[in-house]
Motif scaffolding. Structure first.
Motif, PDB file in Angstrom:
ATOM      1  N   CYS A  23       0.783  -1.240  -0.031  1.00 18.51           N
ATOM      2  CA  CYS A  23      -0.113  -0.051  -0.012  1.00 18.51           C
ATOM      3  C   CYS A  23       0.764   1.182  -0.107  1.00 18.51           C
ATOM      4  CB  CYS A  23      -1.041   0.003   1.075  1.00 18.51           C
ATOM      5  SG  CYS A  23      -1.761   1.618   1.366  1.00 18.51           S
ATOM      6  N   ASN A 130      -4.326   7.640  -5.027  1.00 22.98           N
ATOM      7  CA  ASN A 130      -4.117   6.447  -5.445  1.00 22.98           C
ATOM      8  C   ASN A 130      -5.185   6.231  -6.612  1.00 22.98           C
ATOM      9  OD1 ASN A 130      -6.750   6.021  -4.175  1.00 22.98           O
ATOM     10  ND2 ASN A 130      -5.595   4.862  -2.477  1.00 22.98           N
ATOM     11  N   CYS A 214      -1.768   1.768  -5.394  1.00 21.67           N
ATOM     12  CA  CYS A 214      -2.441   0.821  -4.963  1.00 21.67           C
ATOM     13  C   CYS A 214      -2.572  -0.607  -5.724  1.00 21.67           C
ATOM     14  CB  CYS A 214      -3.811   1.192  -4.666  1.00 21.67           C
ATOM     15  SG  CYS A 214      -5.214   0.009  -4.399  1.00 21.67           S
TER      16      CYS A 214
END
Length: 305
Positions: A23, A130, A214
């Motif tokens: 992440c 993201n 992501c």
């Protein structure tokens, strides 16, 4: 003292969270809090970092931190800052910082952010981008780039993903005359850390927009996240820059500067093909994206370099 990998705090202020492997958002929050220190007060709206960081009893913030309603991150920051000021806290005592995703910033939270900048509240707002609403199922936001497949812009036989262009939020924020704004990427972590450190020491509203891949939503291997975050800069689809408003630059309209101005770019096609969300793009669509990059950089080099 300028922070780097050797001088940054060894203490951890965001740990034990339940973020997906690889992440990028969790890396941005972790690094930023290392710069801001234990007395920073954080606010986070509905989004990935609140979802993975506030799982009782495994709360992941060593700092004081709270969840805000989705649209109100900047407004809550303003309230926290006012409360601390009434208590006699000085700006050097603690930084009031918000961490919000692209949807919570560029879409539903934009009004509150604009208001905070207009009031010039003494807060730092960090958008971890993201490029979709990842927490709720990978839906398109206004920062989703052209051609990206999401659950609300799926790639099909006739339409190969998102049809709109990524909103230029950094320039929208700068147009307010904000004291300081910057773009960053976790692929260039030292640049991000430097900008957080600089923003920490400026008074008034500050804004940092950091790209955080992501792997789940982008369709790339978890161990390539940092490489992808570097590639988006190296191929020219994301630029690293700073804006100093009139109060900081001394110029009537402020000043833009490029933090990185590469002489050549790596392959746009290779960057896009490395991610599942772009797998449906045709060669002519990739050429279209590359042409838009070249047009953007012609402007940047003429006016910001």
């Amino acid at each position: 003292m300028a922070l780097n990998a050797k001088t940054i705090s060894q203490d951890e202020f965001f740990f034990g969270h339940k973020a997906c492997a690889g992440c990028g958002g969790s890396l941005a929050v972790r690094a930023a809090l290392k710069v801001l220190g234990p007395h920073a007060v954080a606010a986070l709206p509905a989004g990935c970092m609140s979802a993975v960081g506030f799982n009782f009893p495994q709360l992941s913030f060593a700092n004081n931190a709270m969840i805000t309603p989705f649209a109100t991150t900047a407004a809550v920051l303003s309230g926290i800052e006012a409360g601390l000021r009434v208590q006699g806290k000085k700006p050097d005592d603690c930084t009031v910082v918000g961490f919000a995703g692209d949807g919570g910033t560029a879409d539903i939270g934009l009004q509150a952010l604009s208001g905070a900048i207009d009031r010039n509240d003494d807060v730092l707002y960090i958008c971890y981008d993201n490029e979709a609403y990842m927490n709720t199922g990978i839906q398109k936001s206004s920062l989703t780039p052209f051609g990206a497949s999401t659950t609300t812009t799926p790639a099909g036989a006739n339409v190969h993903g998102c049809l709109t262009q990524k909103k230029s939020l950094f320039e929208i924020v700068a147009a307010h005359g904000i004291p300081y704004a910057a773009t960053a990427s976790v692929g260039y972590l030292s640049d991000f850390v430097r900008k957080v450190e600089r923003a920490r020491d400026i008074r008034g509203t500050r804004y940092i927009h950091v790209i955080v891949p992501c792997p789940t939503g982008w369709g790339c291997p978890v161990d390539s996240m940092v490489d992808v975050a570097r590639d988006v800069v190296d191929c020219g689809l994301w630029y690293l820059a700073e804006y100093e408003g009139p109060a900081v630059s001394g110029l009537p309209r402020g000043r833009f500067t490029l933090s990185r101005n590469p002489k050549t770019f790596t392959s746009v096609a290779d960057y896009l093909r490395s991610q599942g969300r772009f797998k449906a793009l045709a060669d002519e669509e990739i050429a279209q994206i590359e042409a838009a990059r070249d047009e953007t950089w012609t402007y940047l080099r003429e006016h910001w370099a």
